[in-house]
Design an enzyme around this catalytic site. Structure first.
Site, PDB file in Angstrom:
ATOM      1  CD  GLU A  16     -23.154 -35.295 -84.804  1.00  0.00           C
ATOM      2  OE1 GLU A  16     -24.627 -35.490 -85.276  1.00  0.00           O
ATOM      3  OE2 GLU A  16     -22.409 -34.638 -85.166  1.00  0.00           O
ATOM      4  N   PRO A  17     -24.902 -40.254 -81.412  1.00  0.00           N
ATOM      5  CG  PRO A  17     -24.558 -42.105 -79.831  1.00  0.00           C
ATOM      6  CD  PRO A  17     -23.963 -40.974 -80.579  1.00  0.00           C
ATOM      7  N   GLY A  18     -28.623 -40.902 -80.960  1.00  0.00           N
ATOM      8  CA  GLY A  18     -29.888 -40.302 -80.045  1.00  0.00           C
ATOM      9  C   GLY A  18     -30.765 -41.518 -79.894  1.00  0.00           C
TER      10      GLY A  18
ATOM     11  CB  CYS B 201     -61.010 -34.470 -84.259  1.00  0.00           C
ATOM     12  SG  CYS B 201     -62.123 -34.780 -82.997  1.00  0.00           S
TER      13      CYS B 201
END
Ligand code: LLP
Length: 412
Positions: free
Chosen positions: A272-274, A341
């Site tokens: 399951e590589p992302g 900010c």
């Protein structure tokens, strides 16, 4: 040319100068290289056997055009929500190549997954298993599942991206695994066909993943005792990339090592590589709004903020910064800060750059966990995404407008 490269003092994406795209679409903007995505994906597929599957982790970058590129390469998908599943279907993915991970799957999302007939629901708790049983019974539909185990393996990466420690919310321990396995024996609609595991992200040491494979193999023995017919091991994702000096993970040697270890078993593998697919395939381009030189520090105030690229503020992450067009100016050490900010709105610290007002700079390796983690904080508009393929640039997400921003707020 392929991917991001430099030529005559200019940063290019595939065959196009980044400055040209930045001028056309304005900044900030995410720019992706289709060739880099393809090259990264192909590093996984060389060693695979028939029946093994790469399921790209959609969370890393879920733009439907990126998913479509991966569909065309034959990829499967790992989703963690019903909406990620819908994105995959929209992009033309085959539901039989989709797995569903995540600890908090809602009944609605499970129903969708079961009705779509996806490849596997990766169960993360006993409660979830009971819910899946009830839904499959109500729908009278068979469901293929894997059980995600928690192997208690530290990876040494940032603590927010460790997922395989016994103190983390992911996966189940051996007692729960046994309980689910026993219960599943009496559920004719539930097919426990796999065991899954994902120990974390940005890992460069294959041996950690191999260690988790040992745990998957132990779990497999336990499930076989209960006569479940196992068909696959899902080893998860997690291979790292080089942001600064890290050694990148090596997909091919990892897969060869895994296959070597399981050669005697009749099991397919899923990965399951992302990050390792889309990470190096994207940049965030920003413009220098002001230079603010103080006696303590030189600030380069840029038009991208922590809301656009959250990784530096959240994980103290490093993204290399490049001048989009090299200029003959004095180099100075800058802190690159955005318009938000918050004092944590720092995208990069202590970078030596030759820049002046109006110049474009690029945050490299922002293709994974970049745009997907952006927000509208300070009522800032989400930025466009452009996909480059060779010498053509395509707008794959337009810049948000003020009207988009307030569209969901009810009338005054
Ligand atoms: N499978 C599962 C079940 C996951 O939870 C993940 C990532 C992956 C696969 C893909 O892992 P990868 O190959 O991308 O390492 N936002 C963080 C990363 C969070 C990763 C979450 N899970 C960051 O920007 O570093």
């Amino acid at each position: 040319m392929e991917g991001f490269n430099e030529k005559e003092g200019q940063l290019y994406v595939d065959d196009l100068p980044v400055s040209e795209i930045a001028n056309n679409y304005s900044t900030p903007a995410f720019i992706y290289s289709a060739s880099e995505i393809r090259n990264n994906f192909n590093k996984y597929t060389g060693a695979l056997r028939k029946g093994d599957l790469i399921c790209y982790a959609v969370k890393a970058n879920s733009n439907i055009h990126i998913l479509k590129e991966l569909v065309d390469l034959g990829s499967g998908f790992d989703v963690v929500s019903g909406n990620e599943l819908k994105r995959c279907i929209q992009a033309g993915a085959d539901p039989k190549k989709i797995i569903f991970s995540g600890v908090a799957k809602s009944s609605e999302d499970l129903e969708l997954a079961i009705n779509e007939g996806i490849f596997s629901i990766n169960i993360e708790s006993e409660d979830e298993f009971d819910r899946v049983c009830n839904i499959s019974q109500n729908l009278n539909k068979e469901v293929q599942c894997a059980i995600r185990i928690n192997p208690d393996i530290p990876t040494g990466s940032h603590k927010y991206i460790e997922t395989g420690l016994k103190t983390s919310k992911f996966g189940v321990g051996s007692e729960t695994l046994q309980n689910i396995s026993s219960k599943a024996k009496d559920k004719p609609l539930i097919k426990i066909s796999g065991i899954a595991c994902h120990i974390g992200s940005q890992i460069s040491d294959n041996s950690l993943i191999i260690k988790s494979l040992e745990h998957l193999l132990d779990a497999q023995k336990l499930l076989i005792k209960d006569e479940h017919k196992l068909e696959f091991l899902d080893i998860g994702g997690g291979l790292g990339i080089t942001y600064k000096e890290e050694t990148p993970g090596n997909p091919e040697s990892l897969i060869l090592e895994i296959l070597n270890k399981i050669s005697a078993l009749d099991l397919n593998i899923i990965l399951e590589p992302g990050r390792s697919i889309t990470g190096t395939a994207g940049i965030l381009v920003s413009k220098v709004e002001y230079l603010k030189l103080t006696e303590h520090k030189n600030f380069a105030i840029i038009d991208a903020g922590m809301n656009d690229l959250m990784r530096p503020a959240l994980y103290d992450a490093w993204h290399t910064v490049k001048e989009v067009k090299k200029r003959d100016l004095d180099k100075k050490i800058y802190e690159l800060v955005g318009p938000v900010c918050e004092s944590s709105d720092v995208l990069a610290k202590e970078r030596e750059l030759s820049i002046s007002q109006g110049d474009f700079i690029a945050f490299m390796d922002a293709g994974a966990y970049g745009s997907v983690m952006s927000s509208n904080y300070n009522s800032r508009l989400k930025v466009p995404e452009i996909l480059v393929n060779g010498s053509s640039a395509k707008l794959i997400k337009r810049r948000e407008s003020f009207e988009d921003l307030i569209a969901l707020e009810t009338n005054l």
